[in-house]
Design an enzyme around this catalytic site. Structure first.
Site, PDB file in Angstrom:
ATOM      1  N   HIS A 100       0.878  -1.144   0.031  1.00 46.73           N
ATOM      2  CA  HIS A 100       0.003   0.105   0.135  1.00 46.73           C
ATOM      3  C   HIS A 100       0.800   1.266   0.022  1.00 46.73           C
ATOM      4  CE1 HIS A 100      -3.434   2.528   0.479  1.00 46.73           C
ATOM      5  NE2 HIS A 100      -2.757   3.160   1.445  1.00 46.73           N
ATOM      6  N   SER A 101       0.569   2.160  -0.808  1.00 46.37           N
ATOM      7  CA  SER A 101       1.343   3.558  -1.090  1.00 46.37           C
ATOM      8  C   SER A 101       2.923   3.205  -1.132  1.00 46.37           C
ATOM      9  CB  SER A 101       0.916   4.324   0.266  1.00 46.37           C
ATOM     10  OG  SER A 101       1.215   5.516   0.142  1.00 46.37           O
ATOM     11  N   MET A 102       3.789   3.789  -0.398  1.00 49.85           N
ATOM     12  CA  MET A 102       5.154   3.298  -0.710  1.00 49.85           C
ATOM     13  C   MET A 102       5.390   1.845  -0.480  1.00 49.85           C
ATOM     14  SD  MET A 102       8.376   3.984   2.083  1.00 49.85           S
ATOM     15  CE  MET A 102       7.725   2.581   2.968  1.00 49.85           C
ATOM     16  N   ALA A 104       3.437  -0.447  -2.245  1.00 54.18           N
ATOM     17  CA  ALA A 104       3.343  -0.552  -3.422  1.00 54.18           C
ATOM     18  C   ALA A 104       4.746  -0.562  -4.382  1.00 54.18           C
ATOM     19  CB  ALA A 104       2.187   0.177  -4.035  1.00 54.18           C
ATOM     20  N   SER A 127      -1.671  -0.776  -4.130  1.00 54.63           N
ATOM     21  CA  SER A 127      -2.639  -0.268  -3.560  1.00 54.63           C
ATOM     22  C   SER A 127      -2.265   1.215  -3.253  1.00 54.63           C
ATOM     23  CB  SER A 127      -3.018  -0.996  -2.484  1.00 54.63           C
ATOM     24  OG  SER A 127      -3.959  -0.436  -1.545  1.00 54.63           O
TER      25      SER A 127
END
Length: 271
Positions: A100-102, A104, A127
């Protein structure tokens, strides 16, 4: 076959008195990498949520939780170099990556590195992050003054107000947030297309990641691509865990193991 266990990088994220969830013998491993400022406990509910068909394995990064004595790393290349050996050792023949975010971004890099080692993931779930080859969508955050950075963190709603109201905790968290944001903001994309299916996931009301930015991940794979959109903002997956679990299970059922071949890398830049 016995798999190598590294408790520092792959903590169980459950109380010692709580037994691990029951898994099918053919359960698919899903390595889960956290967002900026977070640790493996961001996925503390996932092992039970995804069992018995999926073995959720939270990944711990340096500088947080049980690795808080280690310095946080400031670049994607450093983090990938730190994780690739333990991941390759811990992964079985059938595994996937979720970030998720970083997280990803790190999963995307790890998918390339592991594919080049002849051990590609079955699926890549990215994500809450636009495709990494896109131009930066906003201002640099990692070098903002403390009060401005705290305002950004609060707006994202990924850290509880109770934590942000405690100055001692804030002073511990800010350097970690800065390091993680620097990982993203200094990243330069230079990879070619993956031969791994990708599912991009995001919140319909995420102020920093548009659906077009999520859809752009489709250009980074020669395999299948799916876009899954949920109600909610940047941390949509906290609000709708059952919906997220359903998508993960469906995509992993549909995707088969990818060929274990080293890929050919192209060149490009993020800007």
């Amino acid at each position: 076959m016995t798999r190598t266990t590294d408790v520092s990088r792959f903590p169980p994220c459950r109380a010692e008195a709580t037994p691990p969830p029951t898994l099918h013998a053919e359960a698919i491993q899903l390595f889960c990498l956290p967002h900026a400022g977070a640790g493996a406990s961001a996925y503390r509910d996932w092992p039970v949520m995804l069992a018995p068909g999926i073995e959720a394995i939270p990944v711990q990064l340096p500088g947080r939780e049980n690795r808080h004595r280690e310095p946080a790393l400031h670049s994607a290349s450093e983090l990938v170099a730190e994780l690739r050996g333990p991941l390759a050792s811990r992964a079985g023949r059938d595994f996937a990556l979720f970030g998720h975010s970083m997280g990803a971004l790190l999963c995307y890099e790890l998918a390339h590195v592991l594919s080049a080692l002849g051990k590609p993931p079955r699926h890549l779930f990215v994500s809450g992050l636009g495709a990494p080859h896109l131009p930066p969508a906003g201002p640099r955050l990692h070098d903002l003054p403390d009060d401005e950075l705290l305002a950004v963190i609060a707006e994202l709603e990924g850290t509880s107000p109770e934590v942000l109201a405690q100055p001692e905790l804030v002073q511990l968290l800010l350097p970690l947030f800065r390091a993680d944001l620097e990982v993203w903001e200094t990243y330069v994309a230079h990879r070619g297309s993956l031969q791994v299916p990708i599912t991009a996931m995001g919140g319909r009301h995420d102020p920093g990641v548009s659906l077009d930015m999520l859809s752009a991940w489709g250009s980074l794979t020669s395999a299948d691509f799916h876009l899954a959109v949920f109600d909610g903002g940047h941390f949509y997956h906290h609000a709708a865990p059952d919906d997220v679990a359903a998508v993960l299970k469906e995509r992993l059922r549909e995707s088969g193991p990818v060929p274990a071949v080293a890929e050919k890398y192209g060149h490009g830049t993020r800007a």
